[in-house]
Motif scaffolding. Structure first.
Motif, PDB file in Angstrom:
ATOM      1  N   ASP A  10     -22.605  18.498  -4.294  1.00  0.00           N
ATOM      2  CA  ASP A  10     -22.756  18.584  -2.836  1.00  0.00           C
ATOM      3  C   ASP A  10     -21.468  19.088  -2.188  1.00  0.00           C
ATOM      4  OD1 ASP A  10     -25.425  17.461  -2.646  1.00  0.00           O
ATOM      5  OD2 ASP A  10     -24.502  15.579  -3.268  1.00  0.00           O
ATOM      6  N   ASP A  15     -25.826  22.558  -0.468  1.00  0.00           N
ATOM      7  CA  ASP A  15     -25.947  21.560   0.586  1.00  0.00           C
ATOM      8  C   ASP A  15     -27.406  21.125   0.611  1.00  0.00           C
ATOM      9  OD1 ASP A  15     -26.079  20.019   2.853  1.00  0.00           O
ATOM     10  OD2 ASP A  15     -25.377  21.567   4.236  1.00  0.00           O
ATOM     11  N   ALA A  17     -28.392  18.270   2.162  1.00  0.00           N
ATOM     12  CA  ALA A  17     -28.460  17.181   3.135  1.00  0.00           C
ATOM     13  C   ALA A  17     -29.755  17.178   3.941  1.00  0.00           C
ATOM     14  CB  ALA A  17     -27.253  17.247   4.066  1.00  0.00           C
ATOM     15  N   GLN A  43     -23.590  13.646   5.752  1.00  0.00           N
ATOM     16  CA  GLN A  43     -22.389  14.414   5.408  1.00  0.00           C
ATOM     17  C   GLN A  43     -21.117  13.596   5.606  1.00  0.00           C
ATOM     18  OE1 GLN A  43     -22.866  18.021   7.702  1.00  0.00           O
ATOM     19  NE2 GLN A  43     -23.952  19.049   6.040  1.00  0.00           N
ATOM     20  N   MET A  46     -20.471  11.918   2.152  1.00  0.00           N
ATOM     21  CA  MET A  46     -20.574  12.721   0.936  1.00  0.00           C
ATOM     22  C   MET A  46     -19.431  12.401  -0.017  1.00  0.00           C
ATOM     23  SD  MET A  46     -23.191  14.684   0.625  1.00  0.00           S
ATOM     24  CE  MET A  46     -24.470  15.551   1.533  1.00  0.00           C
ATOM     25  N   CYS A 111     -23.820  10.835  -8.003  1.00  0.00           N
ATOM     26  CA  CYS A 111     -25.205  10.841  -7.549  1.00  0.00           C
ATOM     27  C   CYS A 111     -26.049   9.953  -8.455  1.00  0.00           C
ATOM     28  CB  CYS A 111     -25.751  12.268  -7.548  1.00  0.00           C
ATOM     29  SG  CYS A 111     -25.694  13.071  -9.170  1.00  0.00           S
ATOM     30  N   THR A 164     -13.991  17.151  -1.715  1.00  0.00           N
ATOM     31  CA  THR A 164     -13.537  15.961  -1.000  1.00  0.00           C
ATOM     32  C   THR A 164     -12.253  15.390  -1.605  1.00  0.00           C
ATOM     33  OG1 THR A 164     -14.750  14.351  -2.354  1.00  0.00           O
ATOM     34  CG2 THR A 164     -15.949  15.378  -0.502  1.00  0.00           C
TER      35      THR A 164
END
Length: 210
Positions: A10, A15, A17, A43, A46, A111, A164
């Motif tokens: 992600d 994406d 979402a 988001q 995430m 996930c 991230t």
């Protein structure tokens, strides 16, 4: 030295979402809860583990029911994504096709079980990736899963591409080199390698190899 390119999912490759929110809201409704999430809600969390996401977002769902509802959300989400997919970022297939001729490619994502498989199946990407891992299968967080995949595939040079700060910290813990997918959902606190489009990745890998 055997180099492996590890990808987050992600915010790095796609994406999902919009369809995740669609499936989760339908699940909340079927379970009798008023909760409705937005893409922005999703988001904002995430990169976190699924249980952490439930703890943050499942407002109004009793604690004793929260993870049962999460499991139903995960099952329905996987089914929808396998059928409808998400938004694949520009140039992804071109780049992973090119890189797979030189490197072993992997996906390690925080996930649930079946999520990576839904992504690979929808786009017919199984042919590009050697292995994958997630906490829904291993029970381990991202850093440990990176090491797990590296060990079972004889990889001693880990390069992880993610969006991230959690991806960055996990890569450091795993002893790898991090590349920030700056087009994704997160910011990185430290100076790192960076790409603004995945099409920049092959050239950057050549530079790192040198």
């Amino acid at each position: 030295m055997s180099t492996g390119i590890f990808f987050d999912l992600d915010g790095t490759l796609w994406d999902s979402a919009e369809n995740v929110v669609k499936s989760w809201n339908a699940t909340f409704e079927s379970c009798g809860y008023d909760l409705r999430l937005t893409v922005a809600d999703l988001q904002s969390v995430m990169g976190k583990l699924m249980e952490e996401i439930a703890d943050i977002l499942f407002v109004g769902i009793p604690s004793e029911d929260k993870y049962d509802v999460l499991k139903k959300c995960e099952i329905n989400e996987n089914a929808l994504l396998e059928k409808e997919g998400g938004i694949l970022f520009d140039n992804v297939e071109k780049v992973i096709s090119e890189l797979s001729k030189k490197y072993k490619l992997f996906i390690v994502s925080n996930c649930q079980a079946g999520y990576i498989e839904a992504f690979l199946k929808f786009y017919n990407f199984e042919k590009y990736f050697t292995d994958s891992e997630n906490p829904g299968v291993s029970g381990q967080p991202k850093a440990e899963n990176i090491v797990l995949v590296a060990n079972r595939n004889d990889i001693d040079n880990i390069i992880y591409v993610g969006d991230t700060n959690g991806d960055y910290l996990s890569t450091v813990k795993a002893g790898g080199t991090f590349i920030h997918a700056a087009y994704g959902f997160g910011e990185i606190e430290d100076e790192t390698y960076k790409i603004n489009d995945i099409s920049e990745l092959p050239a950057l890998l050549q530079e790192i190899d040198r």
